[in-house]
Every structure is written in C-alpha cells, then in structure tokens.
Design a protein around this motif. Sequence first.
Motif, PDB file in Angstrom:
ATOM      1  N   HIS A   1      -4.152 -45.933 -10.112  1.00 62.53           N
ATOM      2  CA  HIS A   1      -2.845 -46.087  -9.456  1.00 62.53           C
ATOM      3  C   HIS A   1      -2.975 -46.020  -7.944  1.00 62.53           C
ATOM      4  O   HIS A   1      -2.353 -46.808  -7.225  1.00 62.53           O
ATOM      5  CB  HIS A   1      -1.873 -45.021  -9.945  1.00 62.53           C
ATOM      6  N   HIS A   2      -3.777 -45.104  -7.440  1.00 65.76           N
ATOM      7  CA  HIS A   2      -3.940 -45.013  -5.984  1.00 65.76           C
ATOM      8  C   HIS A   2      -4.854 -46.112  -5.450  1.00 65.76           C
ATOM      9  O   HIS A   2      -4.780 -46.453  -4.271  1.00 65.76           O
ATOM     10  CB  HIS A   2      -4.454 -43.627  -5.588  1.00 65.76           C
ATOM     11  N   ALA A   3      -5.690 -46.659  -6.295  1.00 63.20           N
ATOM     12  CA  ALA A   3      -6.524 -47.787  -5.874  1.00 63.20           C
ATOM     13  C   ALA A   3      -5.713 -49.084  -5.833  1.00 63.20           C
ATOM     14  O   ALA A   3      -5.995 -49.975  -5.039  1.00 63.20           O
ATOM     15  CB  ALA A   3      -7.717 -47.948  -6.813  1.00 63.20           C
ATOM     16  N   ASP A   4      -4.698 -49.169  -6.702  1.00 64.07           N
ATOM     17  CA  ASP A   4      -3.867 -50.378  -6.794  1.00 64.07           C
ATOM     18  C   ASP A   4      -2.438 -49.955  -7.132  1.00 64.07           C
ATOM     19  O   ASP A   4      -1.983 -50.099  -8.266  1.00 64.07           O
ATOM     20  CB  ASP A   4      -4.429 -51.306  -7.876  1.00 64.07           C
ATOM     21  N   PRO A   5      -1.673 -49.452  -6.150  1.00 64.06           N
ATOM     22  CA  PRO A   5      -0.381 -48.795  -6.407  1.00 64.06           C
ATOM     23  C   PRO A   5       0.687 -49.660  -7.073  1.00 64.06           C
ATOM     24  O   PRO A   5       1.522 -49.134  -7.807  1.00 64.06           O
ATOM     25  CB  PRO A   5       0.074 -48.355  -5.007  1.00 64.06           C
ATOM     26  N   THR A   6       0.694 -50.960  -6.839  1.00 59.96           N
ATOM     27  CA  THR A   6       1.767 -51.784  -7.400  1.00 59.96           C
ATOM     28  C   THR A   6       1.480 -52.272  -8.812  1.00 59.96           C
ATOM     29  O   THR A   6       2.325 -52.944  -9.414  1.00 59.96           O
ATOM     30  CB  THR A   6       2.039 -53.002  -6.497  1.00 59.96           C
ATOM     31  N   CYS A   7       0.324 -51.948  -9.354  1.00 58.27           N
ATOM     32  CA  CYS A   7      -0.035 -52.391 -10.701  1.00 58.27           C
ATOM     33  C   CYS A   7       0.885 -51.724 -11.735  1.00 58.27           C
ATOM     34  O   CYS A   7       1.095 -50.507 -11.701  1.00 58.27           O
ATOM     35  CB  CYS A   7      -1.486 -52.049 -11.001  1.00 58.27           C
ATOM     36  N   ALA A   8       1.419 -52.517 -12.656  1.00 56.53           N
ATOM     37  CA  ALA A   8       2.359 -51.999 -13.648  1.00 56.53           C
ATOM     38  C   ALA A   8       1.682 -51.171 -14.728  1.00 56.53           C
ATOM     39  O   ALA A   8       2.341 -50.412 -15.435  1.00 56.53           O
ATOM     40  CB  ALA A   8       3.127 -53.152 -14.293  1.00 56.53           C
ATOM     41  N   ARG A   9       0.391 -51.325 -14.871  1.00 54.94           N
ATOM     42  CA  ARG A   9      -0.367 -50.539 -15.859  1.00 54.94           C
ATOM     43  C   ARG A   9      -1.368 -49.658 -15.136  1.00 54.94           C
ATOM     44  O   ARG A   9      -2.127 -50.141 -14.290  1.00 54.94           O
ATOM     45  CB  ARG A   9      -1.091 -51.453 -16.854  1.00 54.94           C
ATOM     46  N   HIS A  10      -1.377 -48.373 -15.456  1.00 50.19           N
ATOM     47  CA  HIS A  10      -2.303 -47.444 -14.808  1.00 50.19           C
ATOM     48  C   HIS A  10      -3.566 -47.239 -15.637  1.00 50.19           C
ATOM     49  O   HIS A  10      -4.646 -47.068 -15.090  1.00 50.19           O
ATOM     50  CB  HIS A  10      -1.611 -46.098 -14.564  1.00 50.19           C
ATOM     51  N   GLY A  11      -3.414 -47.216 -16.958  1.00 45.64           N
ATOM     52  CA  GLY A  11      -4.572 -47.070 -17.831  1.00 45.64           C
ATOM     53  C   GLY A  11      -5.170 -48.429 -18.146  1.00 45.64           C
ATOM     54  O   GLY A  11      -4.827 -49.054 -19.154  1.00 45.64           O
ATOM     55  N   VAL A  12      -6.062 -48.900 -17.296  1.00 43.92           N
ATOM     56  CA  VAL A  12      -6.556 -50.282 -17.410  1.00 43.92           C
ATOM     57  C   VAL A  12      -7.893 -50.382 -18.133  1.00 43.92           C
ATOM     58  O   VAL A  12      -8.309 -51.487 -18.493  1.00 43.92           O
ATOM     59  CB  VAL A  12      -6.677 -50.944 -16.018  1.00 43.92           C
ATOM     60  N   LEU A  13      -8.562 -49.262 -18.344  1.00 41.39           N
ATOM     61  CA  LEU A  13      -9.855 -49.303 -19.007  1.00 41.39           C
ATOM     62  C   LEU A  13      -9.691 -49.097 -20.512  1.00 41.39           C
ATOM     63  O   LEU A  13      -8.650 -48.624 -20.982  1.00 41.39           O
ATOM     64  CB  LEU A  13     -10.783 -48.240 -18.418  1.00 41.39           C
ATOM     65  N   ARG A  14     -10.691 -49.429 -21.260  1.00 43.79           N
ATOM     66  CA  ARG A  14     -10.634 -49.362 -22.721  1.00 43.79           C
ATOM     67  C   ARG A  14     -10.306 -47.938 -23.189  1.00 43.79           C
ATOM     68  O   ARG A  14     -10.907 -46.960 -22.733  1.00 43.79           O
ATOM     69  CB  ARG A  14     -11.966 -49.795 -23.309  1.00 43.79           C
ATOM     70  N   GLY A  15      -9.345 -47.846 -24.099  1.00 47.75           N
ATOM     71  CA  GLY A  15      -8.983 -46.562 -24.683  1.00 47.75           C
ATOM     72  C   GLY A  15      -8.012 -45.731 -23.872  1.00 47.75           C
ATOM     73  O   GLY A  15      -7.651 -44.629 -24.286  1.00 47.75           O
ATOM     74  N   GLN A  16      -7.559 -46.223 -22.728  1.00 51.14           N
ATOM     75  CA  GLN A  16      -6.656 -45.453 -21.880  1.00 51.14           C
ATOM     76  C   GLN A  16      -5.198 -45.721 -22.283  1.00 51.14           C
ATOM     77  O   GLN A  16      -4.634 -46.768 -21.973  1.00 51.14           O
ATOM     78  CB  GLN A  16      -6.885 -45.789 -20.406  1.00 51.14           C
ATOM     79  N   VAL A  17      -4.600 -44.757 -22.966  1.00 51.85           N
ATOM     80  CA  VAL A  17      -3.228 -44.888 -23.465  1.00 51.85           C
ATOM     81  C   VAL A  17      -2.246 -44.813 -22.301  1.00 51.85           C
ATOM     82  O   VAL A  17      -2.307 -43.894 -21.478  1.00 51.85           O
ATOM     83  CB  VAL A  17      -2.911 -43.785 -24.485  1.00 51.85           C
ATOM     84  N   ASP A  18      -1.335 -45.788 -22.244  1.00 54.91           N
ATOM     85  CA  ASP A  18      -0.346 -45.846 -21.173  1.00 54.91           C
ATOM     86  C   ASP A  18       0.974 -46.335 -21.772  1.00 54.91           C
ATOM     87  O   ASP A  18       1.264 -47.525 -21.798  1.00 54.91           O
ATOM     88  CB  ASP A  18      -0.825 -46.796 -20.070  1.00 54.91           C
ATOM     89  N   THR A  19       1.794 -45.387 -22.281  1.00 58.10           N
ATOM     90  CA  THR A  19       3.031 -45.780 -22.950  1.00 58.10           C
ATOM     91  C   THR A  19       4.040 -46.384 -21.985  1.00 58.10           C
ATOM     92  O   THR A  19       4.879 -47.193 -22.392  1.00 58.10           O
ATOM     93  CB  THR A  19       3.669 -44.588 -23.683  1.00 58.10           C
ATOM     94  N   SER A  20       3.966 -46.005 -20.712  1.00 62.78           N
ATOM     95  CA  SER A  20       4.883 -46.591 -19.730  1.00 62.78           C
ATOM     96  C   SER A  20       4.642 -48.089 -19.597  1.00 62.78           C
ATOM     97  O   SER A  20       5.592 -48.880 -19.492  1.00 62.78           O
ATOM     98  CB  SER A  20       4.707 -45.904 -18.369  1.00 62.78           C
ATOM     99  N   ALA A  21       3.376 -48.480 -19.603  1.00 67.45           N
ATOM    100  CA  ALA A  21       3.051 -49.907 -19.538  1.00 67.45           C
ATOM    101  C   ALA A  21       3.550 -50.631 -20.783  1.00 67.45           C
ATOM    102  O   ALA A  21       3.995 -51.784 -20.710  1.00 67.45           O
ATOM    103  CB  ALA A  21       1.541 -50.094 -19.385  1.00 67.45           C
TER     104      ALA A  21
END
Length: 329
Positions: free
Chosen positions: A273-293
């Motif tokens: 998120h801090h590397a790419d703040p406007t990205c709608a998904r924060h858990g971008v790597l495999r297995g990273q659960v992101d229910t907000s996305a």
Amino acid sequence: MTSSLTATAPRPADSDAEPGPERATWGADVQSRKEQVALAVFIVAPFLAIAAAVPVAWGGWLGWTDVLLMVVMYWLTGHGITVGFHRLFTHKSFKPNRAVKVTLAIAGSMAIQGPVIRWVADHRKHHKFSDRDGDPHSPWRYGTDLRALAKGFWFAHMMWLFDPEQTPQRKYAPDLMKDRDLVRISRQFPVWVLVSLFAPAVAGGLLTWSWQGAVTAFFWASLVRVGLLHHVTWSINSICHTIGERPFVSRDKSANVWWLAIPSMGESWHNLHHADPTCARHGVLRGQVDTSARVIWALEKAGWVEDVRWPVRERVERKLVANQLAEAA
C-alpha cells in the motif's frame, strides 16, 4: 490506517464567510477539552467491554444472535473504513456511483473513528510524511532504541488521537469539502455514532423478543465490536510500521503482517500500500487475503463502481525489492 474520533466537521469549501457561533467548530484545527473527554470515553468503554468479554461469555451472556450481529456490524463498518474512508475517499482507487459513495461514507462513520473528512485529512498527511517529521502517528517519532520505540508504538497506536493540534482539512481534503454529500455526512457524525451503538440492541431485542437479547447485543455487537475494530485499525499504524515483512520498496517502514490480514480486511498488507498507495488491492501476492478488494470487485461487477485501479503485474514486479536488487547487480 488513520482513526480520529474528533466529532467536528468542516464548513463547506464554497463559503468565504467567517463561521458564526453555531458553525465555529466546523473544521477546527484545534481539539477542545470536551472533544478529548468524549474521545477518552469512546476508547475506554469499548476496551473495558473487551476486557470483560471472557467472563461475560463464560456466564452465559453470549448467544448466536449476538455473534451474528457482531460479525455483521464488524464486516459492515470495517469495510466502510477500508473500502470507503481509505481506498475510496483518501486514495481515489475507484469511482463509485452516488449511492455507493453515500453508503460507504455512512458505514465508515458507524465505525466510530471520526467524521469522514477528518479521517481522510489525517491519513493523507500520514502518507505525505510517513515515518518522518510531520507524520501524525509514526512509531519511530522518538527514536530507534527499545525505550523510544516502545513510547512511539504507544503513541502511534492511540495516543496521537489526543494531540490538540488537528490536521488542517482545507489543506489535506479540499476535494471532499466540496462534496455536499460528504460534508453533510461529516456533520451528521454524532447521529451515525448513535445508530451504530443502538441499532444492534434494537435488532437483538427484536430477534430474541427479550430485553436480555437487547442488552447482550449492545454489549457484543456495539461495545466489543467497536473496541475490536478500533484496535485492529490502530494496529496498522503501530504494528504494521514496526514489524513485519517488507517485500516492496517504499520510503518508510511500512510492513506486511499476515496474522492481521483477516481482521483488518486486507489492510495489513501495508507494505504494498505504501509502495503503491492508489492501488485498489493491497494483498497482491499469492495467498494474501484481501476482503476489501473483493468487495470492490463485487461492486465493479455489479456496475456500481468504475475505473478501479487494479494492480498491474509489471508495476508490482518493478516494486519488489528482490527485482530491484537483481537489476542493480
């Protein structure tokens, strides 16, 4: 993530007149003693409820209706913060229709973390000065030795909320101050606090048709739920800027903390998120659960939001520390 319980809201940005007596506190940049007392109450009361949760449950004052209402309210108000206050209003990760915008602003307000415009102003200032002088809640503000970091951790987790000097809303959230819907909802913050606290009690009483059902629903789905959500939100400021993995290049100490991913609804994948703040998904790597996305994805599929800033594979790979080290070699 940011959380501020200050209940003042800004004057409309299109007004150049000086505020009258009834509008004098709108968008105030100084926190009053009355506001600090109210803030303390809304921090201490839910915390005491959490402390009492085990003996209350052991005593038989926890039923499936309470569990259901607590989960529903946590999910609703939590995603109001993560999808609404954070990814939409702070970072413009997608464009909603008016109904979605208003619904997310109300749901986030019911998390009892402060009016939407105040919350956004604080969080935008955090990103501008992340872990540097000017950051409203960096755990590194006092130094890097153990004692200084312990003090900073406590400050970042919740004590920063009592700072009398508030983030200027006109400077950090001028776009939101031009939005009549958001200005109105910010002004109505006390109303949404009451709805958030007493709607579960009403629902519990009706579902069980008993006063006991109303009382236990208030305890679990109001007090305990608010307390849990507060501390999970504040943990993003404290824990996720102190420990964790940092697979992406960022100019601060933001980190991923996997065990907070589910209760934080994906917010604890904080390094990306801090590397790419406007990205709608924060858990971008495999297995990273992101229910907000997933919520944003569902809204997009329904046609209620558009222009979603989904992660781009090439951009994500460029930001990986491992890839940048390989290029440097």
